[in-house]
Design an enzyme around this catalytic site. Structure first.
Site, PDB file in Angstrom:
ATOM      1  N   HIS A 184       1.396  -0.997  -0.372  1.00 15.36           N
ATOM      2  CA  HIS A 184       0.615   0.218   0.060  1.00 15.36           C
ATOM      3  C   HIS A 184       0.952   1.082   0.397  1.00 15.36           C
ATOM      4  CE1 HIS A 184      -4.244  -0.989   0.678  1.00 15.36           C
ATOM      5  NE2 HIS A 184      -3.433  -2.395   0.613  1.00 15.36           N
ATOM      6  N   TYR A 228      -9.570   6.119   6.105  1.00 13.95           N
ATOM      7  CA  TYR A 228      -9.748   6.144   8.071  1.00 13.95           C
ATOM      8  C   TYR A 228     -11.039   7.714   7.598  1.00 13.95           C
ATOM      9  CZ  TYR A 228      -5.657   3.941   9.374  1.00 13.95           C
ATOM     10  OH  TYR A 228      -4.665   2.994   9.542  1.00 13.95           O
ATOM     11  N   LYS A 255      -0.244   0.611  15.015  1.00 12.16           N
ATOM     12  CA  LYS A 255       1.420   0.448  15.719  1.00 12.16           C
ATOM     13  C   LYS A 255       1.156  -0.493  16.818  1.00 12.16           C
ATOM     14  CE  LYS A 255       2.790   3.833  13.334  1.00 12.16           C
ATOM     15  NZ  LYS A 255       2.929   2.418  12.142  1.00 12.16           N
ATOM     16  N   TYR A 288       3.875   7.066   9.316  1.00  9.94           N
ATOM     17  CA  TYR A 288       2.785   6.077   9.414  1.00  9.94           C
ATOM     18  C   TYR A 288       3.592   4.942   9.026  1.00  9.94           C
ATOM     19  CZ  TYR A 288      -1.624   3.541   8.029  1.00  9.94           C
ATOM     20  OH  TYR A 288      -2.627   2.191   8.450  1.00  9.94           O
ATOM     21  N   PRO A 315      -5.608   1.744  18.395  1.00 10.10           N
ATOM     22  CA  PRO A 315      -5.558   1.294  16.468  1.00 10.10           C
ATOM     23  C   PRO A 315      -5.493   2.310  15.831  1.00 10.10           C
ATOM     24  CG  PRO A 315      -7.326   0.834  17.132  1.00 10.10           C
ATOM     25  CD  PRO A 315      -6.628   1.330  18.644  1.00 10.10           C
TER      26      PRO A 315
HETATM   27  P1  RFL Z   1      -0.281 -10.484  22.244  1.00  8.38           P
HETATM   28  O1  RFL Z   1      -0.519 -10.939  20.938  1.00  8.38           O
HETATM   29  O2  RFL Z   1      -1.581  -9.432  23.582  1.00  8.38           O
HETATM   30  O3  RFL Z   1       0.080 -12.017  22.753  1.00  8.38           O
HETATM   31  C1  RFL Z   1       0.692 -12.647  24.014  1.00  8.38           C
HETATM   32  C2  RFL Z   1       0.954 -13.636  24.351  1.00  8.38           C
HETATM   33  O4  RFL Z   1       0.767 -14.009  25.741  1.00  8.38           O
HETATM   34  C3  RFL Z   1       0.002 -14.897  25.952  1.00  8.38           C
HETATM   35  N1  RFL Z   1      -0.145 -14.367  27.677  1.00  8.38           N
HETATM   36  C4  RFL Z   1       1.221 -15.809  28.369  1.00  8.38           C
HETATM   37  N2  RFL Z   1       1.528 -16.923  28.059  1.00  8.38           N
HETATM   38  C5  RFL Z   1       1.977 -17.703  29.371  1.00  8.38           C
HETATM   39  N3  RFL Z   1       1.800 -17.234  30.428  1.00  8.38           N
HETATM   40  C6  RFL Z   1       0.295 -15.437  30.915  1.00  8.38           C
HETATM   41  N4  RFL Z   1       0.887 -15.273  32.620  1.00  8.38           N
HETATM   42  C7  RFL Z   1       0.243 -14.643  29.653  1.00  8.38           C
HETATM   43  N5  RFL Z   1      -0.626 -14.332  29.839  1.00  8.38           N
HETATM   44  C8  RFL Z   1      -0.528 -13.921  28.706  1.00  8.38           C
HETATM   45  C9  RFL Z   1      -1.483 -14.687  25.725  1.00  8.38           C
HETATM   46  O5  RFL Z   1      -2.702 -15.945  25.387  1.00  8.38           O
HETATM   47  C10 RFL Z   1      -0.665 -14.253  23.764  1.00  8.38           C
HETATM   48  O6  RFL Z   1      -0.504 -15.180  23.020  1.00  8.38           O
HETATM   49  O7  RFL Z   1       1.101  -9.241  22.862  1.00  8.38           O
HETATM   50  P2  RFL Z   1       2.633  -8.821  21.488  1.00  8.38           P
HETATM   51  O8  RFL Z   1       3.684 -10.595  21.394  1.00  8.38           O
HETATM   52  O9  RFL Z   1       2.670  -7.839  21.967  1.00  8.38           O
HETATM   53  O10 RFL Z   1       1.584  -8.834  20.123  1.00  8.38           O
HETATM   54  C11 RFL Z   1       0.878  -6.857  20.432  1.00  8.38           C
HETATM   55  C12 RFL Z   1       0.298  -7.428  19.220  1.00  8.38           C
HETATM   56  O11 RFL Z   1      -0.646  -8.447  18.639  1.00  8.38           O
HETATM   57  C13 RFL Z   1      -0.784  -5.652  19.593  1.00  8.38           C
HETATM   58  O12 RFL Z   1      -0.076  -4.841  19.781  1.00  8.38           O
HETATM   59  C14 RFL Z   1      -1.641  -5.678  17.674  1.00  8.38           C
HETATM   60  O13 RFL Z   1      -2.884  -6.309  18.086  1.00  8.38           O
HETATM   61  C15 RFL Z   1      -2.121  -4.310  18.234  1.00  8.38           C
HETATM   62  N6  RFL Z   1      -3.326  -4.213  17.193  1.00  8.38           N
HETATM   63  C16 RFL Z   1      -2.260  -3.549  15.715  1.00  8.38           C
HETATM   64  N7  RFL Z   1      -0.606  -3.212  15.527  1.00  8.38           N
HETATM   65  C17 RFL Z   1      -0.477  -2.871  14.682  1.00  8.38           C
HETATM   66  O14 RFL Z   1       0.280  -2.982  14.064  1.00  8.38           O
HETATM   67  N8  RFL Z   1      -1.056  -2.758  13.445  1.00  8.38           N
HETATM   68  C18 RFL Z   1      -2.796  -2.782  13.065  1.00  8.38           C
HETATM   69  O15 RFL Z   1      -3.553  -3.012  11.890  1.00  8.38           O
HETATM   70  C19 RFL Z   1      -3.557  -3.017  14.500  1.00  8.38           C
HETATM   71  N9  RFL Z   1      -4.862  -3.546  14.594  1.00  8.38           N
HETATM   72  C20 RFL Z   1      -4.528  -4.114  16.810  1.00  8.38           C
HETATM   73  C21 RFL Z   1      -4.363  -3.620  15.737  1.00  8.38           C
HETATM   74  C22 RFL Z   1      -5.381  -4.295  17.954  1.00  8.38           C
HETATM   75  C23 RFL Z   1      -6.735  -4.717  18.135  1.00  8.38           C
HETATM   76  N10 RFL Z   1      -7.117  -5.447  18.700  1.00  8.38           N
HETATM   77  C24 RFL Z   1      -8.385  -6.129  19.559  1.00  8.38           C
HETATM   78  C25 RFL Z   1      -6.106  -4.585  20.853  1.00  8.38           C
HETATM   79  C26 RFL Z   1      -6.558  -3.710  15.631  1.00  8.38           C
HETATM   80  C27 RFL Z   1      -7.265  -4.259  16.597  1.00  8.38           C
HETATM   81  C28 RFL Z   1      -8.573  -4.343  16.656  1.00  8.38           C
HETATM   82  C1  PHB Z   2      -6.665  -3.578  10.076  1.00  4.63           C
HETATM   83  O1  PHB Z   2      -6.842  -3.717   9.083  1.00  4.63           O
HETATM   84  O2  PHB Z   2      -7.068  -3.965  10.933  1.00  4.63           O
HETATM   85  C2  PHB Z   2      -6.343  -2.139  10.986  1.00  4.63           C
HETATM   86  C3  PHB Z   2      -5.389  -1.059   9.669  1.00  4.63           C
HETATM   87  C4  PHB Z   2      -5.380  -0.216  10.144  1.00  4.63           C
HETATM   88  C5  PHB Z   2      -5.448   0.277  11.455  1.00  4.63           C
HETATM   89  C6  PHB Z   2      -6.290  -0.824  11.908  1.00  4.63           C
HETATM   90  C7  PHB Z   2      -6.746  -1.867  12.289  1.00  4.63           C
HETATM   91  O3  PHB Z   2      -5.001   1.522  12.611  1.00  4.63           O
END
Ligand code: RFL
Ligand code: PHB
Length: 389
Positions: A72, A200, A296, A384, A292
């Site tokens: 993108h 967005y 990041k 970004y 989100p």
């Molecule tokens: P995670 O993914 O939460 O993984 C942590 C893992 O640890 C386990 N755990 C344990 N294991 C052992 N003992 C315990 N006591 C434990 N407690 C927990 C959990 O089961 C899990 O498997 O953290 P990690 O690895 O630091 O990764 C971070 C990312 O997952 C998170 O920052 C992103 O998903 C955020 N995010 C986005 N980030 C981006 O860079 N680009 C995006 O487009 C983006 N979109 C998003 C997002 C997060 C979202 N939500 C649902 C919060 C969109 C959404 C909607």
């Molecule tokens: C996604 O595709 O889940 C997504 C994309 C951009 C964002 C947040 C989430 O800023």
């Protein structure tokens, strides 16, 4: 049982770290509290910075990412009946890649299995201990059996609700937090994306985002009340509301269909300082959360993992511990800038309950400034696509 590094959490942070260490001959054991299927069923991030893509390539695990990931070069900001397209490649010299976090995690688990890396799933009562000593260890229970994993270092990659951060004594730890007065209701649907780039949208009815995973899988979000529940939102109500918030020509042509996933996420900014305590280092969501809006979260987890893996590799392979000693400061310096960008994007694009008409005029003036000022676009684009490591 012994490993050089005990990694708590088998999400993207833990797996990336484990594989980067393993590639340099450092042995790391991953402890995950869920099943692999559960970890792979979570629908989360979709936008990858070049830094994370490079890490995947260096690990030799980017074949699918390189073929299925979508490049993108820009994105669209829409507001009322106006739009501005931001060109990342023109203003920041690189694009972002759209490829789901679920797929990143799947690729990393495949690699972990091919390289015979040890992962314990469904671990209960995971307790890192003696973190200030030279001989830390982690105790846990799996399927009714107790284990003790001795190690040199512990990596806390266990997300926001994990145990690792809580091991830093309260008088040492400072937590900075901002809770936003709304959430994001997300829907995944097996339909072609509404537009070839992400949109967005700041609308009078609240924020909306049109995102995607592939040519027949779309991801959409709308700002919702914190008190809303998923059951209250039928697919029909979701599509109706989304269409009211995005540019008319996109709404008129978009294909809708049944949702295959629907969830609500609260929005939060959070940073824990420091990111190190004795022999334990925090990575990713365990140490910080961003709303989100700037895409990041996963990308900043990858930046932490880059710094920590470099520190550990230099410690073990070059007898140089400076990277480990400076880890917390280096990761936090980058993270605060990422927090600022995510907070700014969130403020620019959402409707706040206490927002005055003056505040709305400020949002609009900022968006109009972006539409006419290339320097303003360059600032957004550089943030970004991701700050350098
Ligand atoms: P995670 O993914 O939460 O993984 C942590 C893992 O640890 C386990 N755990 C344990 N294991 C052992 N003992 C315990 N006591 C434990 N407690 C927990 C959990 O089961 C899990 O498997 O953290 P990690 O690895 O630091 O990764 C971070 C990312 O997952 C998170 O920052 C992103 O998903 C955020 N995010 C986005 N980030 C981006 O860079 N680009 C995006 O487009 C983006 N979109 C998003 C997002 C997060 C979202 N939500 C649902 C919060 C969109 C959404 C909607
Ligand atoms: C996604 O595709 O889940 C997504 C994309 C951009 C964002 C947040 C989430 O800023």
């Amino acid at each position: 049982m012994r490993a050089q590094v005990a990694i708590i959490g088998g999400g993207p942070s833990g797996l990336l770290l484990a594989q980067l260490l393993m590639a340099q001959g450092i042995d790391a054991v991953v402890l995950e509290c869920q099943t692999k299927e559960h970890v792979l069923s979570r629908i989360r991030a979709g936008v990858l910075e070049q830094g994370l893509v490079e890490i995947m390539r260096n690990l030799g695990v980017a074949d699918r990412l390189d073929t299925e990931g979508m490049i993108h070069n820009g994105t669209v900001l829409s507001y009322d009946n106006d739009q501005v397209r931001l060109d990342f490649t023109e203003h920041a010299g690189k694009p972002v890649i759209v490829y789901g976090q679920t797929e990143v995690t799947r690729d990393l688990y495949d690699l972990r299995e091919q390289t015979s890396g040890q992962t314990f799933f469904e671990c209960e009562e995971v307790h890192p201990q003696d973190l200030k000593s030279d001989a830390p260890f982690v105790t846990f229970r799996q399927y009714g059996k107790d284990f003790r994993l001795e190690c040199d270092y512990v990596a806390g990659c266990d997300g926001f609700h994990g145990v690792s951060r809580q091991c830093i004594p309260e008088n040492v730890r400072t937590e900075y937090e901002k809770i936003y007065p709304f959430g994001w209701l997300g829907v995944l649907s097996e339909t072609p994306p509404a537009h070839h780039e992400l949109i967005y949208s700041n609308s009078a009815r609240g924020f909306a985002l049109c995102s995607q995973r592939n040519s027949n899988l779309s991801r959409y979000y709308i700002q919702c009340d914190l008190t809303d529940s998923v059951d209250q939102w039928s697919d029909e109500a979701f599509w109706d509301e989304l269409k009211r918030r995005i540019p008319e020509e996109v709404a008129d042509t978009m294909v809708t269909g049944p949702s295959v996933e629907k969830s609500i996420a609260p929005l939060r900014s959070f940073v824990c300082e420091p990111m190190q305590w004795g022999r334990m280092f925090l990575c990713g969501d365990a140490a910080h959360i961003v709303p989100p809006t700037g895409a990041k979260g996963l990308n900043s987890a990858a930046a932490d993992v880059h710094y920590l893996s470099e520190g550990l590799i230099n410690h073990y392979n070059n007898n140089d511990s400076r990277g480990l000693e400076g880890y917390s400061q280096k990761a936090l310096e980058r993270m605060w800038k990422t927090e600022r960008f995510s907070w700014w994007m969130t403020n620019l694009l959402h409707r706040f309950p206490d927002q005055s008409t003056f505040d709305q005029k400020m949002q609009r003036a900022e968006l109009e400034f972006l539409a006419e000022n290339q320097l303003a676009v360059a600032v957004l684009a550089q943030n970004y696509v991701g700050l350098p490591y």
